[in-house]
Design an enzyme around this catalytic site. Structure first.
Site, PDB file in Angstrom:
ATOM      1  N   SER A   1       0.863  -1.177   0.000  1.00 35.78           N
ATOM      2  CA  SER A   1       0.000   0.000   0.000  1.00 35.78           C
ATOM      3  C   SER A   1       0.902   1.230   0.000  1.00 35.78           C
ATOM      4  CB  SER A   1      -0.868   0.020   1.265  1.00 35.78           C
ATOM      5  OG  SER A   1      -1.421   1.307   1.479  1.00 35.78           O
TER       6      SER A   1
ATOM      7  N   TYR B   1      -0.837  -0.753  10.256  1.00 32.34           N
ATOM      8  CA  TYR B   1      -0.991  -1.114   8.839  1.00 32.34           C
ATOM      9  C   TYR B   1       0.234  -0.671   8.033  1.00 32.34           C
ATOM     10  CZ  TYR B   1      -3.468  -1.236   4.263  1.00 32.34           C
ATOM     11  OH  TYR B   1      -3.868  -1.473   2.981  1.00 32.34           O
TER      12      TYR B   1
END
Ligand SMILES: NC(=O)c1ccc[n+]([C@@H]2O[C@H](COP(=O)([O-])OP(=O)(O)OC[C@H]3O[C@@H](n4cnc5c(N)ncnc54)[C@H](OP(=O)(O)O)[C@@H]3O)[C@@H](O)[C@H]2O)c1
Length: 267
Positions: free
Chosen positions: A149, A162
């Site tokens: 990401s 994350y």
């Protein structure tokens, strides 16, 4: 004259986390390209219909197999790989797509919560790579794409767990690509920006049809197909000269708005 080969026809691919969102698009795209796809999610009720739709579709030349598998469970991942090889006779491609998050300030994230995000994103990818890598090495090679990401490349508030996990996936990809180069296994990584999926809608607390309007974000919001096309390129012969890379796909900038910045999604 040279013609690039983006084909995956006749190959076998595993796509994890394919009951919705980006994983579903990747499975549909690879199947439309003629690959047989083995797809999983934590619930057969959710992933089964995706496989059925692929098998019923006139557009998909490849077949689909749905398996219930939690990528946090090493044994289940090994069984998923075995079942895929039994069904389709081999394994050429692995897409470690399953992942997820919740947004919270670092000081509010419990140890369990932090571990859960690392386990899902990092260990899920580790389990998939080690289980599939064994088969690929025996068969003379393969291709792996891991889902990172932009949050693994740049910091964003509320994304400490994350971002740590996705940064780890990027370094894992780079490292294993060097270790497995002589085995003929290419390992690359995709780092999407904001993509419209049910998971993102849930994280943002909005309806999935109701993403922030385009004029309020400073980049175009992506669709699953945008990422699926990139994955197809990375696993195809056209990308034979690429391994250990992270390819960012985050749309064209639309200057002058701070919505993505407010959401911590500006990168
Ligand atoms: N959408 C974005 O803007 C964006 C941006 C950057 C990176 N990403 C990454 O892209 C990937 C897909 O994102 P998405 O937005 O499409 O997510 P999503 O809509 O939340 O879908 C996640 C998929 O993963 C499955 N899944 C979740 N936990 C699992 C587990 N433990 N074992 C097996 N399957 C599991 C879910 O299926 P079940 O619920 O049925 O188990 C679902 O099919 C993730 O790795 C995410 O971090 C997304």
């Amino acid at each position: 004259m040279h013609t690039p080969d983006f084909g995956v026809a006749g190959e076998t691919a595993i796509v994890t986390g394919a009951s919705q969102g980006i994983g579903k698009s990747i499975a549909e795209t690879l199947a439309a390209g003629g690959a047989n796809v083995a797809i999983c999610s934590r619930e057969m009720d959710r992933v089964g219909p995706v496989a059925e739709a692929i098998n019923d579709s006139d557009e998909a030349e490849g077949e689909a197999l749905a398996v219930e598998c939690n990528v946090r469970d090493r044994e289940a991942v090994e069984e998923f790989v075995e079942e895929t090889v039994e069904e389709f006779g081999g394994l050429d491609i692995l897409v470690n797509n399953a992942g997820g998050e919740f947004v919270a300030p670092f000081e509010d994230i419990s140890a369990n919560g932090f571990e859960a995000i690392l386990e899902l994103n990092v260990m899920g990818t580790v389990h998939g790579m080690q289980a599939a890598g064994e088969v690929m090495r025996e068969n003379g090679g393969g291709r792996i794409v891991n889902m990172a990401s932009v949050n693994g490349q740049h910091p964003a508030p509320g994304e400490s767990h994350y971002g740590t996990a996705k940064a780890g996936i990027i370094r894992l990809t780079e490292t294993v690509a060097t270790e497995w180069a002589d085995d003929g296994i290419r390992v690359n990584c995709v780092a999407p920006g904001l993509v419209q999926t049910p998971g993102v809608a849930e994280t943002l607390g909005i309806d999935s049809e109701d993403m922030p309007p385009r004029e309020q974000v400073d980049r175009r919001i992506g669709h699953g197909e945008d990422i699926a096309d990139l994955v197809q390129f990375l696993v195809s012969p056209a990308a034979a000269f690429m391994t250990g890379e992270t390819v960012t796909a985050k749309g064209v900038p639309r200057p002058g708005n701070s919505m993505e910045h407010d959401l911590g999604l500006q990168n």
